[in-house]
Design a protein around this motif. Structure first.
Motif, PDB file in Angstrom:
ATOM      1  N   LYS A  31       0.845  -1.192   0.000  1.00  0.00           N
ATOM      2  CA  LYS A  31       0.000   0.000   0.000  1.00  0.00           C
ATOM      3  C   LYS A  31       0.881   1.243   0.000  1.00  0.00           C
ATOM      4  N   THR A  34      -1.758   7.255   0.843  1.00  0.00           N
ATOM      5  CA  THR A  34      -2.981   7.819   0.270  1.00  0.00           C
ATOM      6  C   THR A  34      -2.704   9.260  -0.153  1.00  0.00           C
ATOM      7  N   SER A  62     -14.085   1.566  -5.022  1.00  0.00           N
ATOM      8  CA  SER A  62     -14.232   2.605  -4.003  1.00  0.00           C
ATOM      9  C   SER A  62     -13.970   1.971  -2.645  1.00  0.00           C
ATOM     10  N   ASP A  63     -13.756   2.817  -1.641  1.00  0.00           N
ATOM     11  CA  ASP A  63     -13.537   2.270  -0.304  1.00  0.00           C
ATOM     12  C   ASP A  63     -14.809   1.685   0.294  1.00  0.00           C
ATOM     13  N   THR A  64     -15.927   1.826  -0.423  1.00  0.00           N
ATOM     14  CA  THR A  64     -17.178   1.183  -0.010  1.00  0.00           C
ATOM     15  C   THR A  64     -17.385  -0.146  -0.751  1.00  0.00           C
ATOM     16  N   GLU A  80      -5.930   5.455  -2.824  1.00  0.00           N
ATOM     17  CA  GLU A  80      -4.956   4.645  -2.097  1.00  0.00           C
ATOM     18  C   GLU A  80      -4.425   3.619  -3.092  1.00  0.00           C
ATOM     19  N   VAL A 101      -7.781   2.122  -4.746  1.00  0.00           N
ATOM     20  CA  VAL A 101      -8.962   2.307  -3.915  1.00  0.00           C
ATOM     21  C   VAL A 101      -9.291   3.795  -3.908  1.00  0.00           C
ATOM     22  N   ILE A 103     -11.076   6.872  -2.388  1.00  0.00           N
ATOM     23  CA  ILE A 103     -11.585   7.274  -1.075  1.00  0.00           C
ATOM     24  C   ILE A 103     -12.808   8.163  -1.294  1.00  0.00           C
ATOM     25  N   ASP A 105     -15.718  10.555   0.066  1.00  0.00           N
ATOM     26  CA  ASP A 105     -15.911  11.492   1.164  1.00  0.00           C
ATOM     27  C   ASP A 105     -17.093  12.390   0.824  1.00  0.00           C
TER      28      ASP A 105
END
Length: 171
Positions: A31, A34, A62-64, A80, A101, A103, A105
Motif C-alpha cells: 500500500k 494515500t 471505491s472504499d465502499t 490509495e 482504492v 476514497i 468522502d
C-alpha cells in the motif's frame, strides 16, 4: 490404515504449503501513501511523488467496495494505490499499480475542485508535474505543499485554496 492417515496428512500439509505460495492476490501488494491524483493519462496516475502505471486489468474500487474503471479517475480524486514490485527511483518515482482504492468522502466535489485549481495554478506558474509533498483540509481551505521542480523554483511552495472565495493564495 496407518499409511492412509500418514499420506492424508502429507497431502494436506502440501496443499497448505502450496496455497501459501500463491503469488496472486492482495497479500503480495504494498500500500502506497494515500493522496490526490495530480496528473493522469491513459495508463498512469501521479499520486504524491510517484507515477503509478496501470495495466489493462488494474482493479479500481471505491472504499465502499463499488467496482469502478480507470476511466472514472480524474485529477483531484483521493486514492490509495496498491502496487507490486519495487519503486523505480526517479523524480517522480515510478511503480506498477495493481489496485486503486478511491476514497469516498462527503466533501469530494469541494476538495476535488480545490486540488484541480491548485494543479492548474501550479502548472501555469511552476510547470509539470505537480508533486504534492503534503496536503491538509480545514473547514475553510485546502492547502498543498508542492515540490520545487525547476532551477527557477527549486524550493517547495505552499498553495492554499479558499472554499468560500475559490481563490488561490501562495505562501
Amino acid at each position: 490404515m496407518r499409511n492412509f492417515t500418514l499420506v492424508s496428512v502429507l497431502i494436506l500439509f502440501l496443499m497448505l504449503a502450496l496455497a501459501g505460495c500463491s503469488s496472486f492476490g492482495q497479500a503480495d501488494l504494498t500500500k502506497a501513501k494515500t493522496g490526490y491524483i495530480t496528473d493522469i493519462d491513459d495508463q498512469r496516475i501521479l499520486v504524491n511523488d510517484t507515477y503509478f502505471t496501470a495495466s489493462s486489468n488494474v482493479k479500481v474500487v471505491s472504499d465502499t467496495g463499488k467496482r469502478m474503471n480507470f476511466s472514472d479517475l480524474d485529477i483531484g480524486v483521493q486514492v490509495e494505490p496498491w502496487f507490486d514490485g519495487a519503486i523505480r527511483e526517479s523524480f517522480p518515482a515510478q511503480a506498477d499499480v495493481k489496485k486503486i482504492v478511491v476514497i469516498v468522502d462527503k466533501d469530494d466535489k469541494q476538495v476535488q475542485d480545490a486540488v484541480k485549481a491548485i494543479v492548474e495554478y501550479s502548472e501555469a506558474n511552476y510547470g509539470k508535474p505537480v508533486v504534492f509533498q503534503a496536503s491538509k483540509r480545514t473547514e475553510e481551505l485546502f492547502e498543498a505543499t508542492i515540490a520545487g521542480l525547476t532551477l527557477e523554483n527549486p524550493n517547495p511552495v505552499t498553495i492554499r485554496y479558499d472554499f468560500a472565495t475559490q481563490q488561490i493564495e501562495v505562501e
